[in-house]
Design an enzyme around this catalytic site. Structure first.
Site, short mmCIF file in Angstrom:
data_model
loop_
_atom_site.label_atom_id
_atom_site.label_comp_id
_atom_site.label_asym_id
_atom_site.label_seq_id
_atom_site.Cartn_x
_atom_site.Cartn_y
_atom_site.Cartn_z
N CYS A 92 2.06 -5.96 5.05
CA CYS A 92 0.75 -6.29 5.62
C CYS A 92 0.74 -7.73 6.14
CB CYS A 92 -0.31 -6.10 4.54
SG CYS A 92 -1.96 -6.67 5.00
N CYS A 150 -2.22 -9.92 4.96
CA CYS A 150 -2.01 -10.27 3.55
C CYS A 150 -1.13 -11.50 3.45
CB CYS A 150 -1.36 -9.12 2.79
SG CYS A 150 -2.33 -7.61 2.75
#
Length: 169
Positions: free
Chosen positions: A94, A97
């Protein structure tokens, strides 16, 4: 019978309005400045974590303040903690993230002793993620006294996250 005349189709109104695109010019006429790669963004210089946000070395050192939590240790580490706890749900694949990691590390350093910052890899700890209804990442949960107090979904600015944390300290 009258003589046949050749009729050529008229270009019509749409032909006059065709857009011209600047990239259809010869490649030699393009300036080299259009091929410059984008410059990296500088970290924000204001807010609660400004002292460490501008230095990359501080982010790396602050990463020691962010721990990983798993399903087996969740109740003890998060729910049993006496201080406020920030838990970031993330996954290695991600991108947003990964953008939040230095921000959370800076918060951990700035609020050392008052806030505990942890991460949960949702790929490896699906039980915890499903228990708290995590449907998208990054998701940040803030706990105090064993109760979930706030949920932040998506990547946000360091100042906004610091303001959210300040409400629970």
């Amino acid at each position: 019978m009258p003589a046949a005349t050749a009729i050529s189709p008229s270009p019509g109104p749409s032909a006059a309005r065709r857009p011209t695109y600047p990239l259809h010019r010869a490649a030699s006429s393009l300036s080299p400045s259009c091929f410059n790669p984008p410059q990296p963004r500088r970290p924000p210089t204001g807010g609660a974590v400004a002292a460490s946000a501008g230095r990359r070395v501080a982010c790396c050192k602050a990463a020691d303040h962010v721990g990983d939590v798993e399903e087996q240790t969740w109740d003890e580490v998060v729910l049993g903690c006496e201080t406020a706890v920030l838990v970031a749900f993330w996954a290695p694949w991600c991108g947003p993230c990964r953008l939040m990691h230095p921000i959370i590390a800076d918060l951990a350093k700035a609020y050392a002793g008052r806030l505990r910052c942890l991460r949960v890899n949702t790929d490896e700890n699906q039980e915890v993620a499903s228990r708290y209804g995590i449907r998208s990442i990054p998701t940040i949960l803030i706990f105090k006294d064993g109760e979930r107090k706030e949920t932040v979904i998506g990547a946000i600015a360091d100042t906004a996250l610091a303001a959210t944390v300040d409400r629970f300290l």
